[in-house]
Design an enzyme around this catalytic site. Sequence first.
Site, PDB file in Angstrom:
ATOM      1  N   ASP A  12       0.831  -1.214   0.000  1.00 17.80           N
ATOM      2  CA  ASP A  12       0.000   0.000   0.000  1.00 17.80           C
ATOM      3  C   ASP A  12       0.864   1.264   0.000  1.00 17.80           C
ATOM      4  O   ASP A  12       1.974   1.272   0.534  1.00 17.80           O
ATOM      5  CB  ASP A  12      -0.911  -0.017   1.241  1.00 17.80           C
ATOM      6  CG  ASP A  12      -2.005   1.034   1.130  1.00 17.80           C
ATOM      7  OD1 ASP A  12      -2.419   1.368  -0.005  1.00 17.80           O
ATOM      8  OD2 ASP A  12      -2.452   1.539   2.184  1.00 17.80           O
ATOM      9  N   HIS A  29       2.283   3.984  -8.943  1.00 16.51           N
ATOM     10  CA  HIS A  29       2.008   2.581  -9.297  1.00 16.51           C
ATOM     11  C   HIS A  29       3.153   2.002 -10.117  1.00 16.51           C
ATOM     12  O   HIS A  29       3.542   0.847  -9.928  1.00 16.51           O
ATOM     13  CB  HIS A  29       0.685   2.465 -10.068  1.00 16.51           C
ATOM     14  CG  HIS A  29      -0.521   2.777  -9.229  1.00 16.51           C
ATOM     15  ND1 HIS A  29      -0.790   2.136  -8.041  1.00 16.51           N
ATOM     16  CD2 HIS A  29      -1.533   3.671  -9.398  1.00 16.51           C
ATOM     17  CE1 HIS A  29      -1.901   2.619  -7.515  1.00 16.51           C
ATOM     18  NE2 HIS A  29      -2.372   3.555  -8.320  1.00 16.51           N
ATOM     19  N   LEU A 125      10.459 -20.347  -6.319  1.00 15.10           N
ATOM     20  CA  LEU A 125       9.562 -19.455  -5.576  1.00 15.10           C
ATOM     21  C   LEU A 125       8.163 -19.523  -6.177  1.00 15.10           C
ATOM     22  O   LEU A 125       8.005 -19.452  -7.399  1.00 15.10           O
ATOM     23  CB  LEU A 125      10.073 -18.009  -5.680  1.00 15.10           C
ATOM     24  CG  LEU A 125       9.191 -16.956  -5.001  1.00 15.10           C
ATOM     25  CD1 LEU A 125       9.391 -16.944  -3.492  1.00 15.10           C
ATOM     26  CD2 LEU A 125       9.477 -15.549  -5.533  1.00 15.10           C
TER      27      LEU A 125
END
Length: 226
Positions: A12, A29, A125
């Site tokens: 966030d 962003h 991963l």
Amino acid sequence: MSLPNHIAIIMDGNGRWGKKNFNNRLIGHEKGIKNIRNIVEFCIKKKIPHLTIYALSKDNLKKRSKNEINNIFKLLKNYLQKNIYYFKKYKIKINFIGEIQLLPISLRKMLISCSEELNKFKSKLILNVAINYSSKTEILNVVKMLIKNKKKINVSNIEKYLFTASSNHPEIIIRTGGYKRLSDFLLWQAAYSELFFQKKLWPDFKVADLQNILKKFIKIKRNFGK
Ligand code: IPE
Ligand code: IPE
Ligand code: MG
């Protein structure tokens, strides 16, 4: 306590970062998406095999301007296009979690082909990327599915069908950006997670910050009700 197997991050603060530095939320962003690789590489280096990141919530999709959402979609498409080679090189498997079927067709196709391509190989991963994700909806859909398939509604069956079923529950959930809330993220999976709330906005969150969290984490006595 050893290092965790699964870290989840609520990334966030992108909008505020962009506004503060460039008077433009979108730049935040852009910067935010670029910050993911550092954390991914650190997890691989430390042999932390599961990472879940909250990229876009179902409420974001419903409640933010079309312009912001479309720009985030574009960023995401470009990012995946440019980075697929990188994910392959580092043996990263991507699992998109959330209501992907409700996304625009071109994005949806891209997400599906990207995860199919990466799932062909053995991975170091597993990266769960939450897009159009709502934890309440996830749980609701699992329960509906169990009823439809005449399965017992119990904890182990619910866990089998959560989006994150192939990862254990996260030992650590981090939220950047200063707020102390989960915003509909992994509500079931968070039952015993250690929560770390960071003031830094996501684009400013660095590997050193994650290292600090891990230092604290390994000292925590986890009880699980004992
Ligand atoms: C998080 O950053 C990323 C998304 C929700 C897409 P925000 O866009 O919520 O950034 P702030 O919280 O407004 O700064
Ligand atoms: C949560 O952040 C979603 C993501 C980081 C993707 P929000 O910015 O949407 O959360 P609220 O609205 O502040 O609770
Ligand atoms: Mg926010």
